[in-house]
Design a protein around this motif. Sequence first.
Motif, PDB file in Angstrom:
ATOM      1  N   GLU A 188       3.813   2.179  10.885  1.00 30.77           N
ATOM      2  CA  GLU A 188       2.707   2.807  10.940  1.00 30.77           C
ATOM      3  C   GLU A 188       3.043   4.269  10.349  1.00 30.77           C
ATOM      4  OE1 GLU A 188      -0.149   3.991  14.557  1.00 30.77           O
ATOM      5  OE2 GLU A 188       1.865   4.261  15.132  1.00 30.77           O
TER       6      GLU A 188
ATOM      7  N   ALA B  61     -11.026   6.123   5.294  1.00 27.81           N
ATOM      8  CA  ALA B  61     -10.864   5.659   3.999  1.00 27.81           C
ATOM      9  C   ALA B  61     -10.360   4.393   3.991  1.00 27.81           C
ATOM     10  CB  ALA B  61      -9.904   6.561   3.223  1.00 27.81           C
ATOM     11  N   VAL B  62     -11.057   3.197   3.436  1.00 24.66           N
ATOM     12  CA  VAL B  62     -10.628   1.852   3.327  1.00 24.66           C
ATOM     13  C   VAL B  62     -10.036   1.452   2.003  1.00 24.66           C
ATOM     14  CG1 VAL B  62     -11.214  -0.390   4.198  1.00 24.66           C
ATOM     15  CG2 VAL B  62     -11.989   1.338   5.405  1.00 24.66           C
ATOM     16  N   CYS B  63      -9.023   1.077   1.948  1.00 21.84           N
ATOM     17  CA  CYS B  63      -8.185   0.595   0.721  1.00 21.84           C
ATOM     18  C   CYS B  63      -7.785  -0.883   0.893  1.00 21.84           C
ATOM     19  CB  CYS B  63      -7.394   1.591  -0.007  1.00 21.84           C
ATOM     20  SG  CYS B  63      -6.566   0.879  -1.503  1.00 21.84           S
ATOM     21  N   LYS B  64      -8.793  -1.754   0.586  1.00 23.63           N
ATOM     22  CA  LYS B  64      -8.340  -3.175   1.169  1.00 23.63           C
ATOM     23  C   LYS B  64      -7.984  -3.196   2.757  1.00 23.63           C
ATOM     24  CE  LYS B  64      -7.820  -4.619  -3.338  1.00 23.63           C
ATOM     25  NZ  LYS B  64      -7.001  -5.578  -4.432  1.00 23.63           N
ATOM     26  N   ALA B  65      -6.682  -3.504   3.010  1.00 25.95           N
ATOM     27  CA  ALA B  65      -6.252  -3.485   4.107  1.00 25.95           C
ATOM     28  C   ALA B  65      -5.428  -2.118   4.701  1.00 25.95           C
ATOM     29  CB  ALA B  65      -5.207  -4.670   4.591  1.00 25.95           C
ATOM     30  N   SER B  66      -5.669  -1.184   3.842  1.00 25.75           N
ATOM     31  CA  SER B  66      -5.011   0.003   4.206  1.00 25.75           C
ATOM     32  C   SER B  66      -6.046   1.019   4.785  1.00 25.75           C
ATOM     33  CB  SER B  66      -4.406   0.477   2.934  1.00 25.75           C
ATOM     34  OG  SER B  66      -4.345   2.003   2.705  1.00 25.75           O
ATOM     35  N   LEU B  67      -5.958   1.511   6.001  1.00 26.47           N
ATOM     36  CA  LEU B  67      -6.882   2.273   6.596  1.00 26.47           C
ATOM     37  C   LEU B  67      -6.293   3.833   7.008  1.00 26.47           C
ATOM     38  CD1 LEU B  67      -8.328  -0.036   9.477  1.00 26.47           C
ATOM     39  CD2 LEU B  67      -8.875   0.058   7.256  1.00 26.47           C
ATOM     40  N   ALA B  68      -6.993   4.596   6.459  1.00 23.86           N
ATOM     41  CA  ALA B  68      -6.726   6.002   6.680  1.00 23.86           C
ATOM     42  C   ALA B  68      -7.365   6.316   8.011  1.00 23.86           C
ATOM     43  CB  ALA B  68      -7.059   7.115   5.854  1.00 23.86           C
TER      44      ALA B  68
ATOM     45  N   PHE C 245      -8.345   7.051  -2.869  1.00 26.30           N
ATOM     46  CA  PHE C 245      -9.022   8.142  -2.179  1.00 26.30           C
ATOM     47  C   PHE C 245      -8.171   9.363  -2.559  1.00 26.30           C
ATOM     48  CE2 PHE C 245     -10.556   4.334  -0.097  1.00 26.30           C
ATOM     49  CZ  PHE C 245     -11.751   4.446  -0.156  1.00 26.30           C
TER      50      PHE C 245
ATOM     51  N   ARG D  44     -16.050   1.969   4.201  1.00 28.98           N
ATOM     52  CA  ARG D  44     -15.361   2.426   2.934  1.00 28.98           C
ATOM     53  C   ARG D  44     -15.097   3.800   3.015  1.00 28.98           C
ATOM     54  NH1 ARG D  44     -18.468   2.357  -2.923  1.00 28.98           N
ATOM     55  NH2 ARG D  44     -16.680   2.419  -4.057  1.00 28.98           N
TER      56      ARG D  44
ATOM     57  N   TRP E  99      -1.823   6.668   9.194  1.00 24.39           N
ATOM     58  CA  TRP E  99      -2.086   5.362   8.196  1.00 24.39           C
ATOM     59  C   TRP E  99      -1.735   4.300   8.627  1.00 24.39           C
ATOM     60  CZ3 TRP E  99       1.405   3.814   3.744  1.00 24.39           C
ATOM     61  CH2 TRP E  99       0.674   3.485   2.830  1.00 24.39           C
ATOM     62  N   GLU E 100      -2.703   3.301   8.666  1.00 25.29           N
ATOM     63  CA  GLU E 100      -2.457   1.991   9.257  1.00 25.29           C
ATOM     64  C   GLU E 100      -2.442   0.638   8.089  1.00 25.29           C
ATOM     65  OE1 GLU E 100      -1.339   1.366  12.148  1.00 25.29           O
ATOM     66  OE2 GLU E 100      -1.907   2.911  13.603  1.00 25.29           O
ATOM     67  N   ASN E 101      -1.766  -0.379   8.473  1.00 21.62           N
ATOM     68  CA  ASN E 101      -1.779  -1.588   7.579  1.00 21.62           C
ATOM     69  C   ASN E 101      -2.317  -2.628   8.387  1.00 21.62           C
ATOM     70  OD1 ASN E 101      -1.624  -3.745   5.673  1.00 21.62           O
ATOM     71  ND2 ASN E 101       0.241  -3.140   5.155  1.00 21.62           N
TER      72      ASN E 101
ATOM     73  N   TYR F 290       0.727  -1.471  -0.112  1.00 20.27           N
ATOM     74  CA  TYR F 290       0.145  -0.078  -0.135  1.00 20.27           C
ATOM     75  C   TYR F 290       0.923   1.065   0.042  1.00 20.27           C
ATOM     76  CZ  TYR F 290      -3.533  -3.420   1.128  1.00 20.27           C
ATOM     77  OH  TYR F 290      -4.307  -4.369   1.273  1.00 20.27           O
TER      78      TYR F 290
ATOM     79  N   THR G  53      -3.214  -5.766   7.506  1.00 20.58           N
ATOM     80  CA  THR G  53      -3.210  -7.208   7.195  1.00 20.58           C
ATOM     81  C   THR G  53      -2.811  -8.063   8.299  1.00 20.58           C
ATOM     82  OG1 THR G  53      -2.101  -6.377   5.141  1.00 20.58           O
ATOM     83  CG2 THR G  53      -1.609  -8.648   5.609  1.00 20.58           C
TER      84      THR G  53
ATOM     85  N   GLN H  34      -4.349   7.978  -1.381  1.00 14.80           N
ATOM     86  CA  GLN H  34      -4.364   6.622  -1.079  1.00 14.80           C
ATOM     87  C   GLN H  34      -4.575   5.521  -1.915  1.00 14.80           C
ATOM     88  OE1 GLN H  34      -7.174   6.016   2.061  1.00 14.80           O
ATOM     89  NE2 GLN H  34      -6.260   4.138   2.784  1.00 14.80           N
TER      90      GLN H  34
END
Lengths: 163, 329
Positions: B252, B226-233, A76, B164, B306-308, A55, B310, A146
Amino acid sequence: MSHAPTFFGSLSDYQKGSVEIVTGDARHYVFSNIFEVATRSAPYERVVVAKNLDYVQEVMRAEGISPWFACGHDEFAVCMDGEITIEFIKLDRPPAEDHPGAVLAGDAPQGRRMGRIRLKRGHQALLPAGSAYRFEAIKLGVIMQQTMLGDLSVQKWREICLH
Amino acid sequence: MSAALAQVVATEPSNLNGYRRFTLGQFELSRDEYFVTIRWPAKGQTRSHQMPADAFLRAMMRDVAWGFFYGWVNFDHVIGTRNHYGQVDFYAGTFNGVMSEAGVDYTERFDTPIIMATFKAILRDWVNEGFDPFAAPVETGSAFGVKQGENIEAIERTRIATKRMPGLPGDSPLRDDMPVNRAFADVPQDEPEIEAEPGFRDQLHAFNLFKYLSRSDVTWNPSVTAVCKASLACPTTEEYILPVFHGNDRVEWFIQLSDEIVWDVADKNTGAPRARVTMRAGDVAAMPADIRHQGYSTKRSMLYVWENVTPDLPQRYERGELPPYPVEF
């Protein structure tokens, strides 16, 4: 008593912070500044400023009109400076869902027009999976996006990071 | 949680100050007008440690609200928790280099519902009326003194779950009905202009992230935007001190959206200082997987965490399969 004004930074006004090392190496903190990165980037060059395995966070200098991009998963975009319009097309043949990151969608992507979104500083837009999108800078700006590491991601860590 | 609640061990309220004393495994936790005291067995003696009540309650509040978070939540340089995702360690001195070396440290592992129920019971009993452990110090009353009422509304807040992006149909709400925080009164409250073609109204979406953050009523408490698969804002608003030293079990990233935060960075296992990182608006920095960090923000600021997520990341870092630093250059 009034409060100190909120400072957001911009292409024309930013002040980069610092890393004071006790032990270790400043490179461990991969420290950069998105406005500095955008100042030194070509328009819509997708420069990676943060990477967590697959990512990424990409920074783009928003100037003029971008190529059409497309992606198989949600992305995003946050407008960090300037004013930007995003145009969307629902693609007849979208990228595969498991293809990470954005790809170029050609000069005239085939599909239905979805509409447009106009962003100012601090606004965040969803770039939905399976759509093509194109940025137009109404005012010179900066986009933070993102997404996943992809074909268009540009990594130039030594140029952008403290070391 | 009701079965776990039944296993919470507490005394009757003290005749002196009105607070209950709690037992969690071999640990004993008590509070008085000013201090929280934690006791544990080590080297044939009962050891003890004290924290100011306000600092302890702010730290415990984050630990509860974050569900024990990713990795280590150090309440201070002595006590804290480590999340094993299903079980949680409560420790004293284990991640303090000197105490660990001296053998006066102690760790005990608990099923998550048991320790969560105990921590919530402590907060319900020890947080007085008028004190909000989520609020900046200038926005709340005192944590000190003998027991005086309670503040259940403040301590029952939880992290906002977003699937999402906030504001989408069926997703988490925006904050239009919440007031703008005093420190962000100058943040523009305009909204993006969305012109959707027929049939695409629910597919095009945008909101004012800075407006959303300006209306947060808590500090140091991330919300997913915001959620992009396992990527979280997970942006958040920060004022005063991060009430814990967060120890990372994964990399992180921080992106400073406004103003300034200074971070003290230390070794995850010993607490030995490593660096001091000053982040200003637009700055980006990684927090490696082998450190702990604590931040300071004088002006209330906006931070994009910003977190992963997984699932197997902590184990991969623990086994050394992944380097603690996210990028080699």
